[in-house]
Design a protein around this motif. Structure first.
Motif, short mmCIF file in Angstrom:
data_model
loop_
_atom_site.label_atom_id
_atom_site.label_comp_id
_atom_site.label_asym_id
_atom_site.label_seq_id
_atom_site.Cartn_x
_atom_site.Cartn_y
_atom_site.Cartn_z
N UNK A 65 0.84 -1.20 0.00
CA UNK A 65 0.00 0.00 0.00
C UNK A 65 0.88 1.25 0.00
N UNK A 66 1.90 1.26 0.85
CA UNK A 66 2.81 2.41 0.90
C UNK A 66 3.55 2.56 -0.43
N UNK A 67 3.95 1.46 -1.03
CA UNK A 67 4.66 1.52 -2.30
C UNK A 67 3.83 2.12 -3.41
N UNK A 68 2.53 1.80 -3.43
CA UNK A 68 1.64 2.39 -4.44
C UNK A 68 1.56 3.90 -4.25
N UNK A 69 1.36 4.33 -3.02
CA UNK A 69 1.27 5.77 -2.74
C UNK A 69 2.58 6.49 -3.02
N UNK A 70 3.69 5.88 -2.62
CA UNK A 70 5.00 6.51 -2.84
C UNK A 70 5.34 6.60 -4.33
N UNK A 93 8.90 8.41 -14.55
CA UNK A 93 7.44 8.35 -14.48
C UNK A 93 6.96 6.99 -14.97
N UNK A 94 7.53 6.51 -16.07
CA UNK A 94 7.15 5.19 -16.59
C UNK A 94 7.47 4.09 -15.58
N UNK A 95 8.64 4.17 -14.93
CA UNK A 95 8.99 3.18 -13.92
C UNK A 95 8.03 3.23 -12.73
N UNK A 96 7.63 4.42 -12.33
CA UNK A 96 6.68 4.56 -11.23
C UNK A 96 5.33 3.94 -11.59
N UNK A 97 4.88 4.13 -12.82
CA UNK A 97 3.63 3.53 -13.26
C UNK A 97 3.75 2.01 -13.25
N UNK A 98 4.87 1.48 -13.70
CA UNK A 98 5.09 0.03 -13.66
C UNK A 98 5.10 -0.50 -12.23
N UNK A 99 5.69 0.24 -11.32
CA UNK A 99 5.70 -0.17 -9.91
C UNK A 99 4.28 -0.20 -9.37
N UNK A 100 3.51 0.84 -9.66
CA UNK A 100 2.12 0.87 -9.18
C UNK A 100 1.33 -0.30 -9.74
N UNK A 101 1.50 -0.58 -11.02
CA UNK A 101 0.80 -1.72 -11.63
C UNK A 101 1.21 -3.03 -10.97
N UNK A 102 2.49 -3.22 -10.77
CA UNK A 102 2.98 -4.46 -10.17
C UNK A 102 2.46 -4.64 -8.75
N UNK A 103 2.28 -3.56 -8.01
CA UNK A 103 1.81 -3.68 -6.64
C UNK A 103 0.30 -3.79 -6.54
N UNK A 104 -0.42 -3.34 -7.54
CA UNK A 104 -1.88 -3.42 -7.53
C UNK A 104 -2.35 -4.80 -7.97
N UNK A 105 -1.69 -5.40 -8.94
CA UNK A 105 -2.08 -6.72 -9.44
C UNK A 105 -1.87 -7.74 -8.31
N UNK A 106 -2.93 -8.53 -8.00
CA UNK A 106 -2.77 -9.50 -6.91
C UNK A 106 -1.78 -10.61 -7.30
N UNK A 107 -1.03 -11.08 -6.32
CA UNK A 107 -0.11 -12.17 -6.61
C UNK A 107 -0.86 -13.49 -6.65
N UNK A 108 -0.27 -14.49 -7.25
CA UNK A 108 -0.94 -15.78 -7.44
C UNK A 108 -1.23 -16.48 -6.14
N UNK A 109 -0.44 -16.25 -5.10
CA UNK A 109 -0.63 -16.92 -3.82
C UNK A 109 -1.89 -16.45 -3.11
N UNK A 110 -2.32 -15.22 -3.34
CA UNK A 110 -3.47 -14.69 -2.63
C UNK A 110 -4.78 -15.01 -3.33
N UNK A 111 -4.72 -15.63 -4.52
CA UNK A 111 -5.93 -15.93 -5.27
C UNK A 111 -6.59 -17.25 -4.85
#
Length: 112
Positions: A65-70, A93-111
């Motif tokens: 959550x903090x990573x998405x906001x940061x 900016x592109x790297x920040x968008x990729x980080x936000x995407x990677x942190x928002x997408x749920x990981x396979x273990x939580x599904x």
């Protein structure tokens, strides 16, 4: 990725503090603040991003959550800092968008 973006922001902060002549424009042409203020902002933001990235590697939900906001704050900051270093700003900016995407997408273990 969050640790990497944080490290890049720490490097950008140190560059702003110790080599303001490295950038394309003078401090008066920045959208807001001067290079010293931006140096401290990038240094602090990058350090917190590195800590949040370490938390993400440890599987901590607060760190995601903090990573998405940061990453969002860093993207906005790079937009305001764009005049100083345009190409690197766009890459950041592109790297920040990729980080936000990677942190928002749920990981396979939580599904399930």
């Amino acid at each position: 990725m969050l640790v990497l973006v944080g490290a890049f922001n720490v490097i950008s902060g140190l560059t702003s503090l110790f080599r303001p002549d490295y950038y394309v424009v003078v401090a008066g042409e920045l959208l807001v603040f001067d290079f010293t203020a931006w140096g401290w902002i990038w240094l602090a933001l990058g350090a917190v991003q590195v800590v949040a990235g370490a938390g993400c590697l440890g599987g901590q939900r607060w760190a995601r959550v903090a990573g998405i906001g940061l990453a969002g704050l860093a993207a906005i900051g790079h937009l305001a800092f764009l005049a100083a270093f345009p190409l690197w700003g766009l890459i950041s900016i592109a790297l920040c968008v990729l980080v936000m995407y990677a942190l928002v997408v749920p990981d396979e273990n939580s599904l399930g």
